[in-house]
Design an enzyme around this catalytic site. Sequence first.
Site, mmCIF file in Angstrom:
data_model
loop_
_atom_site.group_PDB
_atom_site.id
_atom_site.type_symbol
_atom_site.label_atom_id
_atom_site.label_comp_id
_atom_site.label_asym_id
_atom_site.label_seq_id
_atom_site.Cartn_x
_atom_site.Cartn_y
_atom_site.Cartn_z
ATOM 1 N N ASP A 70 -1.563 -5.072 11.325
ATOM 2 C CA ASP A 70 -2.888 -4.977 10.951
ATOM 3 C C ASP A 70 -3.829 -3.781 11.602
ATOM 4 O OD1 ASP A 70 -4.582 -6.576 9.126
ATOM 5 O OD2 ASP A 70 -5.684 -8.050 10.982
ATOM 6 N N ASN A 123 0.769 -1.399 0.081
ATOM 7 C CA ASN A 123 -0.251 -0.342 -0.092
ATOM 8 C C ASN A 123 0.697 1.516 -0.063
ATOM 9 O OD1 ASN A 123 -1.355 2.491 0.967
ATOM 10 N ND2 ASN A 123 -3.491 0.793 1.619
ATOM 11 N N PRO A 124 0.804 2.276 -0.744
ATOM 12 C CA PRO A 124 1.918 3.074 -0.823
ATOM 13 C C PRO A 124 1.548 3.894 -0.167
ATOM 14 C CG PRO A 124 0.233 3.072 -3.036
ATOM 15 C CD PRO A 124 0.503 2.304 -2.227
ATOM 16 N N LYS A 159 0.295 3.907 2.777
ATOM 17 C CA LYS A 159 0.994 3.038 4.520
ATOM 18 C C LYS A 159 2.650 3.176 3.976
ATOM 19 C CE LYS A 159 -1.493 -0.607 6.112
ATOM 20 N NZ LYS A 159 -2.236 -1.654 6.352
ATOM 21 N N PHE A 184 -6.921 7.260 3.557
ATOM 22 C CA PHE A 184 -7.200 6.414 3.010
ATOM 23 C C PHE A 184 -8.017 5.603 3.520
ATOM 24 C CE2 PHE A 184 -3.382 5.035 4.240
ATOM 25 C CZ PHE A 184 -3.000 4.167 4.590
ATOM 26 N N TYR A 201 -10.828 4.781 5.914
ATOM 27 C CA TYR A 201 -12.504 4.891 5.654
ATOM 28 C C TYR A 201 -12.333 6.721 6.734
ATOM 29 C CZ TYR A 201 -14.046 0.240 6.073
ATOM 30 O OH TYR A 201 -14.142 -1.270 5.660
ATOM 31 N N ARG A 254 -1.738 4.107 13.439
ATOM 32 C CA ARG A 254 -0.882 3.821 13.261
ATOM 33 C C ARG A 254 0.294 4.452 13.811
ATOM 34 N NH1 ARG A 254 -2.347 3.463 8.277
ATOM 35 N NH2 ARG A 254 -3.051 2.052 8.030
#
Length: 203
Positions: free
Chosen positions: A73, A11-12, A14, A156, A158, A185
Amino acid sequence: MSTRLLLATRNPGKLAELRRLLESAVPGVEVVGLRDVPAYPEAPETGATFAENALLKAREAVRYTDLPAVADDSGLTVDALNGMPGVLSARWSGRHGDDDANTALLLGQIADVPDERRGAAFVCAAALVTPDGTERVLEAQWRGRLIREKRGSNGFGYDPVFVPEGLDVTSAELAPEEKDARSHRGQAFAALVPVLAEVLRGR
């Protein structure tokens, strides 16, 4: 000599987020993603919890690349849905990574829930696994509430329908640096940074 650290993601968005957090905090570490290493078969995320899935991904990355690996995750837990979509967040609509479809389905499911009961939290488990068998997992959550229509173009998933506690903007309306400092995160990886520094210095 720099140490390579694999962030087990394609995922770019992330990867950019995690690079910002780690590269300034752990000097001399080259952060690479799954697109930067030879492809390997990725097992499905079969864990029942965020921590299980993060560990599964990090262990698999180490096994195939022999690099120290970090995997996360994360997902959204909605109070009115008893904690769902949870580990199914990225594939809630049945199509993995279809942000628009996932968000539309979620908003439809809680359309009748009054504003005061639309509490939710983003949860992130971050796992570090090294080739010598070191394993650490840290978890963090970011509480807030869900609004009825999307706002903002940053982030990205939600992000456009999630308003963090204490703010009146969505996480998709925050600048990347501010989101990093506040988000689930960001919190999980901030907690992991001193662990990374300690473990990688010893290599």
